[in-house]
Enzyme design. Structure first.
Site, PDB file in Angstrom:
ATOM      1  N   SER A   7      77.479  47.136  46.775  1.00 13.01           N
ATOM      2  CA  SER A   7      76.478  48.097  47.247  1.00 13.01           C
ATOM      3  C   SER A   7      76.727  48.623  48.656  1.00 13.01           C
ATOM      4  O   SER A   7      75.969  49.486  49.119  1.00 13.01           O
ATOM      5  CB  SER A   7      75.074  47.482  47.162  1.00 13.01           C
ATOM      6  OG  SER A   7      74.600  47.536  45.828  1.00 13.01           O
ATOM      7  N   LYS A  16      76.779  52.372  48.935  1.00 13.14           N
ATOM      8  CA  LYS A  16      75.619  53.219  49.221  1.00 13.14           C
ATOM      9  C   LYS A  16      75.608  53.708  50.662  1.00 13.14           C
ATOM     10  O   LYS A  16      74.905  54.673  50.981  1.00 13.14           O
ATOM     11  CB  LYS A  16      74.336  52.468  48.881  1.00 13.14           C
ATOM     12  CG  LYS A  16      74.183  52.158  47.387  1.00 13.14           C
ATOM     13  CD  LYS A  16      72.863  51.481  47.086  1.00 13.14           C
ATOM     14  CE  LYS A  16      72.692  51.204  45.603  1.00 13.14           C
ATOM     15  NZ  LYS A  16      73.450  50.020  45.148  1.00 13.14           N
ATOM     16  N   SER A  60      68.262  48.855  47.659  1.00 12.50           N
ATOM     17  CA  SER A  60      69.609  49.108  47.140  1.00 12.50           C
ATOM     18  C   SER A  60      69.530  49.605  45.693  1.00 12.50           C
ATOM     19  O   SER A  60      70.242  49.136  44.801  1.00 12.50           O
ATOM     20  CB  SER A  60      70.481  47.847  47.228  1.00 12.50           C
ATOM     21  OG  SER A  60      71.844  48.165  47.118  1.00 12.50           O
ATOM     22  N   LYS A  76      73.895  47.280  55.818  1.00 11.13           N
ATOM     23  CA  LYS A  76      73.838  47.195  54.353  1.00 11.13           C
ATOM     24  C   LYS A  76      74.430  45.896  53.858  1.00 11.13           C
ATOM     25  O   LYS A  76      75.445  45.408  54.359  1.00 11.13           O
ATOM     26  CB  LYS A  76      74.603  48.374  53.726  1.00 11.13           C
ATOM     27  CG  LYS A  76      74.362  48.556  52.240  1.00 11.13           C
ATOM     28  CD  LYS A  76      72.993  49.138  51.955  1.00 11.13           C
ATOM     29  CE  LYS A  76      72.672  49.159  50.467  1.00 11.13           C
ATOM     30  NZ  LYS A  76      72.411  47.805  49.911  1.00 11.13           N
TER      31      LYS A  76
END
Length: 260
Positions: A68, A71, A128, A230
């Site tokens: 993720s 992202k 997320s 993140k």
């Protein structure tokens, strides 16, 4: 080694690695792979965000799966669209059936509904949300495949030489790879190029359709100076993190890939 003598960059990586162990959101998967397998996936880098100086590096250019962390680039692309006026925070994005079918974690979007840019952005930053990532991709580029090609082209433009994107979410794809160095480059670019939107990475929760959505980055509020960025996990990658820390006049961006 006596207290205070450990190099700054190495100390930052140690703190971030130890922090993984305390992240409750990740605990359920802590036994997902043998220790040896995690060690083979491990890579890290700490960069002075102001100068670009590398303070610590381990396997920094070895290709790994971003999960993720992907992202971050999806959001970089969205910030660009906001900056150019292509969309506003209130623009309503259409939700396709394909987007709604994405695997969790997601917001639970329904086909035919709409999602504001603001909620899509916060859905990526906090939960997320994979469905929201695809909604952004389809609305900005027509399809997730086309968006991924633009993501890769943008990665090259900002200096991410060993990264290839195949989707907007980070869900498993053998062709989607990155490096610790490239992710640190992206972390710096988000802060430098879009400071007016970067501030949202410090969001710890937001309300979506009457529900409070809590974020996954439990370093926020627990480690002094952390303002993002993140987390990520798929079985193939191990636990990933890109973190930005501003403290005592310094600003570092640190990447840990393949954490336990």
């Amino acid at each position: 080694m006596r207290e205070g003598t450990e190099p700054f960059g190495r100390r930052c990586v140690r703190v971030l690695r130890n922090a993984f162990a305390g992240l409750a959101v990740m605990a359920v998967a802590s036994a997902a792979a043998p220790v040896a397998a995690h060690a083979a996936k491990y890579a890290a880098i700490v960069v002075d965000a102001k100068t670009g100086k590398v303070l610590h590096a381990k396997n920094a250019d070895a290709q790994r799966y971003p999960a993720s962390l992907t992202k971050m680039m999806t959001l970089y692309m969205l910030f660009g669209a906001l900056d150019s006026g292509k969309v506003t925070m209130d623009t309503k994005l259409k939700v396709s059936a394909f987007a709604s079918r994405q695997a969790p974690t997601k917001l639970g979007l329904k086909p035919g509904s709409t999602l504001t840019v603001r909620d899509a952005m916060l859905g990526l930053i906090t939960k997320s949300a994979n469905d929201a990532a695809v909604v952004i991709a389809e609305n900005l580029a027509g399809s997730e495949t086309a968006f991924a090609k633009k993501m890769t082209a943008t990665a090259r433009r900002i200096g991410m030489s060993r990264t290839t994107f195949r989707n907007a979410s980070g869900l498993p794809n053998p062709g989607q790879v990155t490096t610790a160095r490239d992710m640190a480059t992206l972390g710096r670019a988000l802060s430098e190029h879009y400071p007016q939107y970067y501030k949202y990475f410090s969001t710890r929760s937001f309300v979506f359709k009457g529900r409070r959505i809590n974020g996954h980055n439990n370093l926020l509020g627990r480690v002094r100076g952390v303002d993002g960025i993140k987390t990520g996990y798929i079985r193939a990658s191990g636990f990933n993190l890109v973190s930005s820390v501003k403290r005592d006049g310094r600003h570092i961006v640190a990447t840990v890939l393949g954490g336990t």
